[in-house]
Design an enzyme around this catalytic site. Structure first.
Site, short mmCIF file in Angstrom:
data_model
loop_
_atom_site.label_atom_id
_atom_site.label_comp_id
_atom_site.label_asym_id
_atom_site.label_seq_id
_atom_site.Cartn_x
_atom_site.Cartn_y
_atom_site.Cartn_z
N TRP A 48 0.98 -1.26 -0.02
CA TRP A 48 0.04 -0.01 0.10
C TRP A 48 1.03 1.20 0.05
CZ3 TRP A 48 -1.97 2.88 4.67
CH2 TRP A 48 -3.01 3.62 4.64
N ASP B 29 -0.64 -5.91 8.96
CA ASP B 29 -1.68 -4.62 8.83
C ASP B 29 -2.80 -5.48 8.19
OD1 ASP B 29 -3.33 -2.58 8.13
OD2 ASP B 29 -1.71 -1.74 6.48
N ALA C 134 -6.55 -4.94 7.25
CA ALA C 134 -7.45 -4.14 6.94
C ALA C 134 -8.82 -4.52 6.21
CB ALA C 134 -6.85 -3.00 6.16
N LYS D 117 -13.37 -1.00 6.50
CA LYS D 117 -13.91 -1.93 5.32
C LYS D 117 -15.03 -2.79 5.76
CE LYS D 117 -10.38 0.11 2.96
NZ LYS D 117 -9.26 0.70 3.26
C1 LMR Z 1 -7.00 2.02 -0.55
O1 LMR Z 1 -5.72 1.30 -0.55
O2 LMR Z 1 -7.36 2.44 -1.65
C2 LMR Z 1 -7.63 2.31 0.83
O3 LMR Z 1 -6.93 1.56 1.75
C3 LMR Z 1 -7.94 3.55 0.84
C4 LMR Z 1 -6.75 4.35 1.15
O4 LMR Z 1 -6.74 5.17 2.10
O5 LMR Z 1 -5.68 4.36 0.28
#
Ligand code: LMR
Length: 394
Positions: free
Chosen positions: A127, A208, A210, A243
């Site tokens: 991410w 992590d 999520a 989520k």
């Molecule tokens: C994403 O990866 O799109 C989500 O986790 C939202 C974000 O805050 O980036």
């Protein structure tokens, strides 16, 4: 003074959100930011959350502060949701945070307090905000191979080879389930092998998580995290409720730290309190309260789990439909991995030029690395996306 400020890089996911909003085409398709949408393109308030909200409105008599590390009922409920009874609750330090991002930030800040020279090993890719937060904190990152772009599967041999460079005290950032951005996940034997390396090297896992409940089910999605928690002495966990409870804007998350003993837990807990106090003082309570109300009430919980299952199965079905349509149009299994991936995202393996052309020529928005939010698709838009991918030479 302010003119001395450095230019900050923009966030590519948030940039995409902005571009999508500014696009006047009514046929545009949003496969960007990771927000669940139903078949009508709406992000609903989950039924049990709405019911808890009504009850809270009736019953809440004060908005006074709760506790520096959040409501203990929320922390207990989340520790049980993520860890079940794989470790004694008494060894887990917790602090409620504003969203999963807040939980990640507090966990990395804790790393910095404990070991300023720690390096954090991150999956390539991960991410983007993981990297951004680590850069902001001045923590060195080392990428480990994770994704095989040819097969769309985990490059497990590459991952193990890169983790061989771990030094004692390094941190390994792992995605608990539903890897973001790839959608490719570790099997339990692979988790076991990673645990063996981390323990042999004296490295500390940070997980992590999520998207619990978006992949193979609530329990199944926590299995890797639980295995790590019971196999390693010290484990950092950042969990998000955005989520799986659909409470994105309420900013609800939690940092959990599995400690070796009571003394270590007390020290960790006091550091988490300190970090909350320095950063934002008391964490937001509204979303956290809704979560603990849902998790602690048998009927609200059953309804939440059933709605979450519908969401999960809906995304699985969209995956199968997209993989099937691409198979039909290309006559190959090249995109078969989409049905194997789990969670909200899949990385399609399209070139940046194809991604750009999908956006400009077809109004289809996905992140530049060709990550799609599967929940942004519908039965109607799947054939449009598949045709556009084939037309653009994807
Ligand atoms: C994403 O990866 O799109 C989500 O986790 C939202 C974000 O805050 O980036």
């Amino acid at each position: 003074m302010l003119s001395q400020l450095p230019e900050q890089p923009t966030d590519k996911i948030l940039d995409l959100m902005r571009m999508y909003r500014a696009d006047a085409r009514t046929s545009k398709i949003d496969l960007g930011v990771g927000v669940y949408k139903d078949a009508s393109g709406h992000t609903p308030v989950m039924r049990a959350v709405k019911a808890a909200e009504k009850q809270l409105w009736e019953e809440e008599t004060s908005k006074s502060y709760v506790a520096l590390t959040g409501d203990p009922a929320f922390c207990d409920a989340m520790a049980t949701l993520v860890l079940d009874d794989c470790v004694p609750r008494s060894t887990v330090a917790t602090c409620a945070t504003p969203g999963g991002t807040g939980a990640v930030r507090q966990a990395f800040d804790l790393v910095l307090l404990a070991n300023p020279s720690a390096r954090v090993f991150v999956s390539d890719p991960t991410w983007p905000n993981h990297l951004s937060i680590l850069r902001h904190l001045g923590i060195e990152t080392i990428a480990y191979r994770y994704f095989d772009t040819e097969t769309g599967a985990v490059d497990f041999n590459g991952m193990l080879a890169d983790l061989d460079a771990l030094r004692p005290g390094d941190v390994v950032l792992l995605h608990g389930c539903c890897h973001n951005p790839t959608g490719a996940n570790l099997t339990l034997p692979e988790w076991q092998a990673v645990i063996k390396v981390m323990n042999a090297k004296g490295a500390i896992p940070m997980i992590d998580i999520a998207y619990q409940g978006f992949g193979d089910g609530l329990e199944e999605d926590a299995a890797g995290t639980r295995l790590v928690a019971k196999s390693c002495d010290e484990v950092l966990i950042a969990a998000s409720c955005s989520k799986n409870f659909g409470i994105y804007r309420e900013r609800t998350g939690i940092t959990m730290v599995v400690c070796q003993d009571d003394a270590q837990k007390a020290l960790t807990q006091s550091n988490l309190s300190h970090l909350n106090r320095q950063t934002y003082s008391f964490p937001p309570d509204h979303g956290a309260r809704l979560v603990s109300m849902v998790l602690n009430d048998a009927s609200l919980r059953a309804d939440w789990q059933s709605e979450l299952e519908d969401v999960r199965k809906g995304m699985l079905s969209l995956r199968e439909q997209l993989a099937g349509e691409l198979q039909r149009l290309t006559g190959s299994d090249r995109f078969g991995f989409i049905a194997q991936h789990r969670g909200m995202f899949s990385r399609l393996g399209l070139s940046p030029q194809v991604v750009e052309s999908l956006r400009t020529d077809h109004g289809i928005y996905m992140v530049g690395d060709s990550r799609i939010n599967v929940a942004g698709l519908t039965a109607d838009t799947i054939p449009i996306l598949a045709k556009a991918i084939v037309e653009t030479g994807g």
